[in-house]
Structure formats: C-alpha cells, structure tokens
Design a protein around this motif. Sequence first.
Motif, PDB file in Angstrom:
ATOM      1  N   PRO A  54       0.507  -1.677   0.120  1.00  0.00           N
ATOM      2  CA  PRO A  54      -0.165   0.202   0.149  1.00  0.00           C
ATOM      3  C   PRO A  54       0.538   1.061   0.386  1.00  0.00           C
ATOM      4  CG  PRO A  54      -0.263  -2.154   1.519  1.00  0.00           C
ATOM      5  CD  PRO A  54       0.857  -2.350   0.948  1.00  0.00           C
ATOM      6  N   GLU A  55       2.192   0.848   0.540  1.00  0.00           N
ATOM      7  CA  GLU A  55       2.211   2.469   1.017  1.00  0.00           C
ATOM      8  C   GLU A  55       3.015   2.965  -0.669  1.00  0.00           C
ATOM      9  OE1 GLU A  55       3.198   0.342   4.914  1.00  0.00           O
ATOM     10  OE2 GLU A  55       3.878   0.194   2.582  1.00  0.00           O
ATOM     11  N   THR A  56       4.131   1.497  -1.522  1.00  0.00           N
ATOM     12  CA  THR A  56       4.075   2.123  -2.815  1.00  0.00           C
ATOM     13  C   THR A  56       2.931   2.224  -3.660  1.00  0.00           C
ATOM     14  OG1 THR A  56       6.022   0.069  -2.077  1.00  0.00           O
ATOM     15  CG2 THR A  56       5.654   0.411  -4.573  1.00  0.00           C
ATOM     16  N   LEU A  57       1.951   2.608  -3.528  1.00  0.00           N
ATOM     17  CA  LEU A  57       1.110   2.605  -3.964  1.00  0.00           C
ATOM     18  C   LEU A  57       0.688   3.455  -3.938  1.00  0.00           C
ATOM     19  CD1 LEU A  57      -1.600  -0.409  -4.378  1.00  0.00           C
ATOM     20  CD2 LEU A  57      -0.081   0.222  -6.284  1.00  0.00           C
ATOM     21  N   ALA A  58       0.513   4.190  -3.163  1.00  0.00           N
ATOM     22  CA  ALA A  58       0.791   5.215  -2.788  1.00  0.00           C
ATOM     23  C   ALA A  58       1.955   6.464  -3.016  1.00  0.00           C
ATOM     24  CB  ALA A  58       0.699   5.550  -1.041  1.00  0.00           C
ATOM     25  N   ILE A  59       3.023   6.208  -3.169  1.00  0.00           N
ATOM     26  CA  ILE A  59       4.116   6.953  -3.886  1.00  0.00           C
ATOM     27  C   ILE A  59       4.244   7.019  -5.551  1.00  0.00           C
ATOM     28  CG2 ILE A  59       7.099   6.509  -3.667  1.00  0.00           C
ATOM     29  CD1 ILE A  59       7.393   4.883  -1.282  1.00  0.00           C
ATOM     30  N   MET A  60       3.502   5.549  -5.780  1.00  0.00           N
ATOM     31  CA  MET A  60       3.343   5.416  -7.861  1.00  0.00           C
ATOM     32  C   MET A  60       2.632   6.753  -7.924  1.00  0.00           C
ATOM     33  SD  MET A  60       3.989   1.628  -8.723  1.00  0.00           S
ATOM     34  CE  MET A  60       4.452   1.722 -10.147  1.00  0.00           C
ATOM     35  N   ASP A  61       0.815   6.683  -6.840  1.00  0.00           N
ATOM     36  CA  ASP A  61      -0.021   7.588  -6.997  1.00  0.00           C
ATOM     37  C   ASP A  61       0.302   8.785  -6.618  1.00  0.00           C
ATOM     38  OD1 ASP A  61      -1.637   5.971  -7.339  1.00  0.00           O
ATOM     39  OD2 ASP A  61      -3.035   6.016  -5.408  1.00  0.00           O
ATOM     40  N   ALA A  62       1.233   9.016  -5.658  1.00  0.00           N
ATOM     41  CA  ALA A  62       2.080  10.733  -6.253  1.00  0.00           C
ATOM     42  C   ALA A  62       2.762  11.804  -7.477  1.00  0.00           C
ATOM     43  CB  ALA A  62       3.041  10.401  -3.748  1.00  0.00           C
ATOM     44  N   ARG A  63       3.987  10.693  -7.368  1.00  0.00           N
ATOM     45  CA  ARG A  63       4.822  10.415  -8.430  1.00  0.00           C
ATOM     46  C   ARG A  63       3.571   9.923  -9.861  1.00  0.00           C
ATOM     47  NH1 ARG A  63      10.168   7.928  -7.262  1.00  0.00           N
ATOM     48  NH2 ARG A  63      10.978   9.780  -7.174  1.00  0.00           N
ATOM     49  N   TYR A  64       3.030   9.483 -10.177  1.00  0.00           N
ATOM     50  CA  TYR A  64       2.536   9.148 -11.205  1.00  0.00           C
ATOM     51  C   TYR A  64       0.874   9.723 -11.986  1.00  0.00           C
ATOM     52  CZ  TYR A  64       7.025   7.008 -11.417  1.00  0.00           C
ATOM     53  OH  TYR A  64       8.524   6.126 -11.258  1.00  0.00           O
TER      54      TYR A  64
END
Length: 333
Positions: A54-64
């Motif tokens: 979930p944390e990696t998906l949140a980071i990817m949401d923020a970036r892409y």
Amino acid sequence: MPRLADWIEPKPQGIYLPHADAWIDPSIPVPRALVTHGHADHARGGHETVWATPETLAIMDARYGAQNGRPVAYGETVRLGDIQVSYVPAGHVLGSAQILLEHRGERVVVSGDYKRRPDPTCTPFQPVACDVFVTEATFGLPVFRHPETRDEIDKLLTALRAEPERCVLVGAYALGKAQRVIAEARAMGFDDPIYLHGALQRLCDLYVAHGVELGELRPATGATKAELAGRIILAPPSALNDRWSRRLPDPISAMASGWMRVRQRARQRNVELPLILSDHADWDELTRTIEEIAPQEVWVTHGREDALVHWCSMRQIRARALDLVGYEDEDDD
C-alpha cells in the motif's frame, strides 16, 4: 535435468514470470507489474495493473497519478497463475519489499534494493530462506563499508553548532533519504524546525501520513536569511549548486549518500560536508545476507556484479549477473 528456477525469465527490461504473465520492476509499461519499491528506476508509470505494498502504491500515485493498484501487505500471499507471491520487508525505503515467489517446490526471493541498518522510517529487512536469492550489488565492492549512522548524523549536528551564523544545506534524495536524515536527527534529540526545499515537501507529507514522525518541518522558500541561520535545510542534490541555494546564509554544503565514501564524488559536487549515509547494503551486509539466507544460487541484478559473483563462486555458490538495464538511475544511494 531442469535448471533451478527455469520458470523465471530474466530479460534486459525486467524479470518475467511466464506462468503469471507478470513482470518484476519492469523498465517498460506492461499489463501486470510487481513492484518492489517506489524509486523511479524500479517503479515506472504506465502499467495496466500494479501489485505492490500500500505504501509503494501511494508513492506511485503521488509521482505518476492514480494507479490501477492491487495492494499486497507484508506477509500476505496472493496467487498469480500457478505462482504464489508474497511481499516481505526490504528495509530500503517506506513500503519497500522483497518479492517471494513459490512454484514447483522452489522458492525465489527477488530482493529489489535493500539495507540491513536500522531505519526509523521503514520496516526492517527480513531474511527469507530460499533456493535462489536475487540481489542488488550497488555497493558490491569490499571498499564500501558504511560507517555508523549515528556518527554521520553527529557530524551534521556538530557542523551546525560550530558555525551558527551559517546553515547546513543537505542534498538528500526526495524519497527515503530526506526523511531518514530528518528522523535520524530527531532520534538524536534535534528538535529544532527543519527547513525543506519545495521538491521534498510532498513525499515528507506522505511519510507523515503513513505514521512516520518527522517533527516540525517548514518551507525554506520565503524564509529570511536571519531565520535560516543555524538551521538544517534539506534539498534535492541538484539544488546544492543551483541558484536556489544562493539566497541561503553562507550554507555549509552537505550531501547524504553512500557514494560520499568516494572523495572524488564529493569534490565533483563541491560538497563541504560529505555524509556517508546509504539506503543500500554495503559489502559486508551483502555477503552476510547471502550467508544467512544460504541459497543454492545467487542472481545479481545491478551494481558491482562481478565482485559479488566472484565472492559467491569462491564459496561454491552458483552465481550470475542478470544484466538488467535502467537501474541506479536515481541519486538516492
């Protein structure tokens, strides 16, 4: 006799799993991506579906932007085709994971990037017994032995106290390194406000939203020279010699990176205060991890592959370099 883990196909653009029709950390957009962590050399945009913590998906949401994400928590197991997939902490950055693959009685761990040092901003690395261990080798040379984290943060705080009319400008990558510098300073009792370049704010906010305590953070832009004197300011490494830094009160130029072990790198960046602080395992940690996990075979994805492959071969561990492309593109080491 079948080759060990012959159901996995390493390709230049990533590790392909035909039985799951999925890729691990692919460098090109694919229908199904299994992502180890949020750094852009491993997590790219454009995939149809992303399986990650979930944390990696949140980071990817923020970036892409919003991802078609399938969250997989640490310790959870999902089945893709006839492969069982589990995500295990890697200790690299927030949400970073090793990916455990189980098929035909074999266990393969794709570690992504990892470190063994304690880090208050992410879940510690968890060793997992396996037949094949797929490892990085960013600092895979015996010369790379990282110093104690506390000693490097003490250097930072000592420099700040020694010249209170100046500030310390720390170049730190936006994902993982900046938050770790802040959290490590807090752990040593530094409670003053820390100032941020605007490029770091969004991911610091994301860390805080996921429960990582960073203390009082303020924007550096708009603050006066008098306000910034005697302060720690964090910025992307690219800002150290940028026009942005000229408005600061005689900054002590610092950089947090494992590459600060190499003096020439510090000189090239005009770094006055090199801080050897890495989010990757050093040589001793790489070799100790292999000894601890005791795999039959080691595959090396990127870094100083030759030295680690040779170390394995001297210990009768089969090893090979995978020659993947596109890793180590980001200055977060």
